[in-house]
Design an enzyme around this catalytic site. Structure first.
Site, mmCIF file in Angstrom:
data_model
loop_
_atom_site.group_PDB
_atom_site.id
_atom_site.type_symbol
_atom_site.label_atom_id
_atom_site.label_comp_id
_atom_site.label_asym_id
_atom_site.label_seq_id
_atom_site.Cartn_x
_atom_site.Cartn_y
_atom_site.Cartn_z
ATOM 1 N N HIS A 184 77.743 70.139 23.243
ATOM 2 C CA HIS A 184 78.720 68.825 23.228
ATOM 3 C C HIS A 184 77.263 67.944 23.234
ATOM 4 O O HIS A 184 76.294 67.904 24.047
ATOM 5 C CB HIS A 184 79.332 69.010 24.638
ATOM 6 C CG HIS A 184 80.256 67.697 24.709
ATOM 7 N ND1 HIS A 184 81.018 67.272 23.866
ATOM 8 C CD2 HIS A 184 80.013 66.778 25.776
ATOM 9 C CE1 HIS A 184 81.702 66.301 24.212
ATOM 10 N NE2 HIS A 184 81.383 65.940 25.271
ATOM 11 N N ASP A 223 80.448 73.647 21.375
ATOM 12 C CA ASP A 223 81.219 72.639 22.459
ATOM 13 C C ASP A 223 82.730 72.941 22.742
ATOM 14 O O ASP A 223 83.390 73.572 21.850
ATOM 15 C CB ASP A 223 81.281 71.194 21.497
ATOM 16 C CG ASP A 223 82.085 70.061 22.221
ATOM 17 O OD1 ASP A 223 82.258 70.304 23.501
ATOM 18 O OD2 ASP A 223 82.339 68.934 21.506
ATOM 19 N N SER A 267 82.505 61.965 22.872
ATOM 20 C CA SER A 267 83.281 62.549 23.953
ATOM 21 C C SER A 267 84.441 61.636 24.428
ATOM 22 O O SER A 267 85.394 61.657 23.679
ATOM 23 C CB SER A 267 82.217 62.696 25.100
ATOM 24 O OG SER A 267 82.791 63.719 26.139
#
Length: 319
Positions: free
Chosen positions: A293, A261, A162
């Site tokens: 995600h 995601d 991320s």
């Protein structure tokens, strides 16, 4: 009297009018321990006294006293706002990676927004990388014995998920620009990287204006309020026009994406741009179309999470 709320950005943070910041998730911690957990020991070492920032080191319990191991520098995610190397989700993941890859891992703490907005975390991670490489002269001159004794500086890998995946890319670019510093990175793994921009990157990228606006608000109001170009800040819009990855300072890249995601298409575009540029390294894409995600952190015992762990370990231990 309780302070009034100035603003809220769910699910991350609540900001009060008196300046107090309340993080809504990611606050739990696990202490480091020299008592092995899953055959791995850990300890915290300060790398930045100025900001009271630490790295958490992970080492296989049974490593020979002089054995050199691959070195993994890991950068946690959390929208530049939440989580830390001491969070259960990251501590447990690095224990699993350290054991499976038989590596030495350095998990980096950095300052977080909104108290310390972008680019503070990029500066901190670069400082942690330099601190780590201060041990690389072969004479054991660094301050930390585990790194002096066990780090193989010909096999250094940088990884993050991320926001940490985003930071990993920029650190590899900086390593390429600052070659005189001798920061040699074998490979980087960018996992579900937080890359974005004002406009969708292709027709399959997120088109929902409300969703796109929500991501923009977190970046522009919390993570990086000083960005002149908003979500088109080059730190966030990695795939934007004019992006040049030819100077990327590593030999290989693993790009992991997930089909559910919001950053899925951005990650794939990043891999395509790496392939097209004159960088000269190798890029591999790992895609799980039916996952969301950081699924591998949210459900680490699932079959697909274990499959990705094996791929990540192979990336560190081969080549």
């Amino acid at each position: 009297m309780k302070s009034e709320i100035a603003s809220e950005f769910h699910p991350f943070v609540r900001i009060y009018k008196d300046g107090r910041v309340e993080r809504l998730i990611g606050n739990d911690i696990i202490p480091s321990s020299l008592d092995p957990s899953n055959d791995v020991v850990s300890k915290d070492v300060i790398y930045s006294p100025e900001h009271n920032l630490s790295v958490r080191l992970f080492l296989p319990q049974k490593v020979h006293v002089d054995k050199k191991l691959p070195l993994l520098i890991y950068i946690h995610g959390g929208a530049w706002i939440i989580e830390s190397p001491f969070s259960p989700i990251y501590h447990n993941y690095l224990v699993a990676v350290t054991k499976s890859a038989n590596c030495l891992a350095v998990s980096v703490q950095y300052r977080r927004a909104p108290e310390d907005p972008v680019p503070s975390m990029y500066e901190d991670v670069w400082s942690a990388i330099q601190w780590t490489f201060s041990h690389a002269n072969g004479s054991g001159g660094g301050p930390e014995d585990w790194i002096n004794k066990h780090a193989d500086f010909d096999r250094v890998f940088l990884a993050g998920d991320s926001a940490g995946g985003n930071i990993s890319h920029h650190m590899a670019m900086k390593a390429g620009e600052e070659k005189k510093l001798g920061i040699k990175i074998k490979g980087i793994a960018v996992v579900h990287p937080a890359f974005w921009g004002t406009d969708p990157v292709d027709e399959l990228d997120m088109q929902d204006k409300e969703m796109r606006s929500g991501i923009a608000v977190v970046w522009e109001k919390v993570a990086s309020p000083n960005s002149v170009n908003g979500t088109d800040d080059p730190l966030f819009n990695v795939n934007g026009s004019g992006s040049d990855f030819s100077g990327l300072g590593c030999e290989k890249v693993l790009v992991a994406v997930a089909g559910k995601d919001v950053f899925w298409r951005q990650g794939l575009a990043y891999a395509r741009n790496l392939d097209k540029c004159e960088w000269g390294g190798s890029v591999e894409v790992v895609e799980e179309k039916d996952e969301g995600h950081v699924f591998h952190l949210q459900n680490p015992d699932s079959d697909k999470a274990l499959k990705f762990l094996n791929k990540f370990v192979d990336f560190i231990t081969t080549g």
